[in-house]
Design a protein around this motif. Structure first.
Motif, short mmCIF file in Angstrom:
data_model
loop_
_atom_site.label_atom_id
_atom_site.label_comp_id
_atom_site.label_asym_id
_atom_site.label_seq_id
_atom_site.Cartn_x
_atom_site.Cartn_y
_atom_site.Cartn_z
N VAL A 236 34.66 42.81 29.77
CA VAL A 236 36.28 42.20 29.73
C VAL A 236 36.27 43.55 30.41
CG1 VAL A 236 38.46 42.14 29.22
CG2 VAL A 236 37.11 40.73 28.20
N ILE A 237 36.99 43.67 31.89
CA ILE A 237 37.15 45.47 32.40
C ILE A 237 38.69 45.13 32.62
CG2 ILE A 237 36.74 46.27 34.37
CD1 ILE A 237 34.28 44.66 35.48
N ALA A 238 39.46 46.30 31.78
CA ALA A 238 40.42 46.50 31.95
C ALA A 238 41.24 47.71 31.46
CB ALA A 238 41.37 45.90 30.27
N ALA A 239 40.19 48.44 32.65
CA ALA A 239 40.65 50.05 32.47
C ALA A 239 41.47 50.86 33.40
CB ALA A 239 38.85 50.01 32.88
N GLY A 240 42.43 49.95 33.86
CA GLY A 240 43.67 50.50 34.58
C GLY A 240 43.36 50.69 36.22
N LEU A 241 44.10 52.23 36.15
CA LEU A 241 43.00 52.80 37.63
C LEU A 241 41.82 52.52 38.08
CD1 LEU A 241 45.44 56.00 37.28
CD2 LEU A 241 46.21 53.96 38.43
N HIS A 242 40.77 52.31 36.83
CA HIS A 242 39.72 52.72 37.16
C HIS A 242 39.08 50.93 37.07
CE1 HIS A 242 40.20 56.95 36.58
NE2 HIS A 242 40.61 56.52 35.30
N SER A 243 39.23 50.50 37.28
CA SER A 243 38.93 48.73 36.76
C SER A 243 38.68 48.18 38.28
CB SER A 243 40.45 47.35 36.70
OG SER A 243 40.34 47.81 35.29
N ASN A 244 38.60 49.13 39.61
CA ASN A 244 38.23 47.75 40.59
C ASN A 244 37.31 48.83 40.81
OD1 ASN A 244 42.00 47.53 40.36
ND2 ASN A 244 40.97 47.07 42.54
N LYS A 245 36.62 50.19 40.76
CA LYS A 245 35.75 50.51 40.72
C LYS A 245 34.55 50.31 39.56
CE LYS A 245 35.47 54.58 38.89
NZ LYS A 245 35.59 56.21 38.11
N MET A 246 35.43 49.83 38.21
CA MET A 246 34.84 49.30 37.21
C MET A 246 33.84 47.41 37.99
SD MET A 246 33.47 51.03 35.05
CE MET A 246 33.94 52.73 33.96
N LEU A 247 34.50 46.88 38.61
CA LEU A 247 34.11 45.49 39.00
C LEU A 247 33.41 46.17 39.85
CD1 LEU A 247 34.60 43.07 38.16
CD2 LEU A 247 36.13 42.51 39.58
N SER A 248 33.32 46.70 40.69
CA SER A 248 32.01 47.07 41.64
C SER A 248 31.10 47.36 41.16
CB SER A 248 33.21 48.53 42.91
OG SER A 248 34.33 47.65 42.99
N LYS A 249 30.89 47.70 40.53
CA LYS A 249 29.21 48.02 39.91
C LYS A 249 28.95 47.18 40.22
CE LYS A 249 31.11 52.12 36.88
NZ LYS A 249 30.17 53.50 37.93
N LEU A 250 29.41 45.62 39.90
CA LEU A 250 28.75 44.41 39.68
C LEU A 250 29.15 43.67 41.56
CD1 LEU A 250 30.13 42.86 36.38
CD2 LEU A 250 27.63 43.78 36.89
N ALA A 251 29.39 44.20 42.23
CA ALA A 251 29.82 43.52 43.70
C ALA A 251 28.63 43.07 43.94
CB ALA A 251 29.88 44.77 44.34
N GLY A 252 27.12 43.20 44.55
CA GLY A 252 26.26 42.40 44.74
C GLY A 252 26.10 41.12 43.79
N HIS A 253 26.49 41.15 42.72
CA HIS A 253 26.65 40.33 42.52
C HIS A 253 27.70 38.57 42.00
CE1 HIS A 253 22.64 41.02 39.90
NE2 HIS A 253 23.64 42.07 39.51
N MET A 254 28.96 39.32 42.97
CA MET A 254 30.11 38.29 42.90
C MET A 254 29.57 37.93 44.51
SD MET A 254 32.75 40.76 41.52
CE MET A 254 32.79 41.96 42.03
N ARG A 255 30.29 36.26 43.94
CA ARG A 255 31.36 36.17 45.24
C ARG A 255 32.24 36.18 46.08
NH1 ARG A 255 31.47 30.60 41.96
NH2 ARG A 255 33.64 30.88 41.66
N ARG A 256 33.07 37.44 46.35
CA ARG A 256 34.43 37.67 46.50
C ARG A 256 34.31 39.27 46.45
NH1 ARG A 256 40.52 35.67 44.95
NH2 ARG A 256 41.45 36.97 45.60
N GLU A 257 34.57 40.12 47.06
CA GLU A 257 34.72 41.93 47.06
C GLU A 257 35.88 42.22 46.46
OE1 GLU A 257 35.31 44.82 50.70
OE2 GLU A 257 35.44 42.35 51.74
N VAL A 258 35.86 43.31 45.59
CA VAL A 258 37.12 43.84 44.52
C VAL A 258 37.68 44.58 45.97
CG1 VAL A 258 36.96 45.31 43.63
CG2 VAL A 258 34.88 43.92 43.68
N PRO A 259 38.90 44.07 45.54
CA PRO A 259 40.32 44.81 46.17
C PRO A 259 39.92 46.01 46.34
CG PRO A 259 41.46 43.83 44.97
CD PRO A 259 39.49 42.97 44.69
N LYS A 260 40.32 47.10 47.36
CA LYS A 260 40.36 48.00 46.75
C LYS A 260 41.98 48.74 46.11
CE LYS A 260 41.74 52.32 49.81
NZ LYS A 260 41.59 52.86 51.13
N LEU A 261 42.03 50.28 45.43
CA LEU A 261 42.90 49.82 44.71
C LEU A 261 43.74 51.65 45.60
CD1 LEU A 261 44.14 49.70 41.68
CD2 LEU A 261 42.68 51.69 41.52
N TYR A 262 44.94 51.53 45.37
CA TYR A 262 46.04 52.34 45.99
C TYR A 262 46.91 52.95 44.99
CZ TYR A 262 44.85 49.84 50.11
OH TYR A 262 44.11 49.07 51.21
#
Length: 404
Positions: A236-262
């Motif tokens: 479970v990734i629940a890292a707040g300001l860092h969640s998107n970055k954490m999920l991006s570590k698995l980006a090569g395996h996902m069928r959907r692009e991780v959204p950018k965080l602002y």
């Protein structure tokens, strides 16, 4: 065999709520937190308001989680002795042009199942708060405040009572699919027959792409900054300001692009002495937030904020130059505010999934149905009303990950 059934990355209110709920349902859970204390970012830098569920679009995750989470939070506070107060909130129209907006807010609240709002005229509103200047207001009796730190400590205690564990000072630097010892980190796991089939029909470049996107390994390997690796069946990734970055570590395996965080920073200024109001005071909402409102802490100290300041990097320094705008905005509903009375207090950062000028995005909870990776759950863009919604979000996430 995994080292632990489930790892949760992030020990803020959402991560702790998810971990608590998973442990309550029988999962063996470890929470990894990069800082030395729990909940030191978004969860500690907010207004500590228990929201009623008034503003959010009907059927959105925000509206559902807030309305459900509010009642869950009040019940949790009663059960675990967490300090809270149902102080109520006044949403104020400070000029005639805003009065009609109150009707729209009330209608949206009713659509979300919040039907206890009271419409007040100017005289009635001043009866609630003699120092208030407005042309009309809505009163929300179910809005409250909570001691967020005590709440997080109670969540941690509840988690540990169900066999869970929180490990602080543990920064995650790498996440890999499949469970393997640390010396094999970086090599994707495939079952042997898939590798043999791939070798027969693909060149090297095609084989690498196949390996990245069609792994058959179960679970995950999570690597910390010190190089220590731990494996789990569920992540479970629940890292707040860092969640998107954490999920991006698995980006090569996902069928959907991780959204950018602002990042939308909110500055807070406090008012020394006795609070001039006994209820929370909110102007009608502004783009990106709920305006420069007045809230009260558990010690009855008044503070104003947050405003909306879009930034590129995480920075918690209070921008004192913005106090000039605070004075002008606050005096629309509190004209007696004296010059020089505001003191810079603290700031927080909202994790936004859309940039400035774009209509606010809903909460994002990504399960296998979204990204395609079994056993992975990710929370992104959990801004306000994330504190209020946290227990509901934890329950919703557990439903998606392991079933109701």
């Amino acid at each position: 065999m995994a080292d632990v059934e489930c790892i949760v990355i992030g020990a803020g209110v959402v991560g702790l709520s998810a971990a608590y709920e998973l442990a309550r349902r029988g999962r063996e859970v470890i929470v990894l937190e990069q800082h030395e204390i729990i909940g030191s970012e978004i969860s500690a830098r907010n207004s500590e308001v228990v929201h009623a569920g008034i503003y959010y679009p009907k059927d959105s995750l925000k509206s559902k989680a807030c309305v459900q989470g509010k009642e869950m939070l009040y019940s949790f506070c009663e059960e675990y002795g967490v300090p809270y107060k149902r102080v109520g909130k006044l949403i104020v129209a400070t000029d005639e042009s805003q009065v009609s907006m109150l009707d729209g807010i009330r209608a949206r609240a009713a659509a979300n199942g919040v039907e206890d709002l009271l419409m007040l005229n100017e005289a009635q509103a001043r009866g609630f708060e003699p120092h208030l200047a407005c042309k009309g207001a809505l009163f929300s009796p179910s809005t409250g405040i909570v001691d967020s730190h005590a709440y997080m400590m109670a969540l941690q205690g509840g988690l540990e009572a169900h066999g869970g564990l929180v490990v602080v000072g543990t920064e995650v630097t790498q996440i890999e699919t499949g469970m393997r010892p640390s010396e094999l980190m970086g090599a994707d796991i495939l079952v042997e027959e898939d590798l043999e089939a791939a070798d027969e029909h693909m060149d090297d470049e095609e084989h690498e792409e196949f390996a990245a996107k069609n792994f058959k390994g179960d679970g995950f390997t999570v690597v910390m900054k010190d190089g220590y690796a731990i494996t789990c069946h569920e992540l479970v990734i629940a890292a707040g300001l860092h969640s998107n970055k954490m999920l991006s570590k698995l980006a090569g395996h996902m069928r959907r692009e991780v959204p950018k965080l602002y990042y939308a920073k909110g500055n807070y200024f406090s008012l020394p002495g006795d609070a001039p109001f006994s209820h929370l005071i909110y102007p009608v909402p502004e783009p990106g937030g709920l305006g420069v409102h007045l809230t009260l802490d558990m010690g009855n100290q008044a503070r104003f904020g947050p405003d909306v300041e879009w930034i590129d990097e995480i920075d918690y320094e209070v921008n004192e130059a913005r106090s000039e705008r605070f004075y002008s905005e606050i005096r629309k509903y509190y004209p007696d505010l004296a010059d020089g009375s505001l003191q810079a207090d603290y700031s927080g950062i909202r994790p936004k999934l859309v940039p400035a000028g774009v209509e606010a995005a809903d909460f994002a909870i990504w399960g296998e149905e979204t990204h395609g990776i079994p056993g992975l759950l990710a929370y992104m863009g959990i801004e306000s009303p994330g504190l209020t919604s946290s227990l509901a979000l934890g329950s919703m996430g557990a439903d998606r990950l392991i079933g109701a």
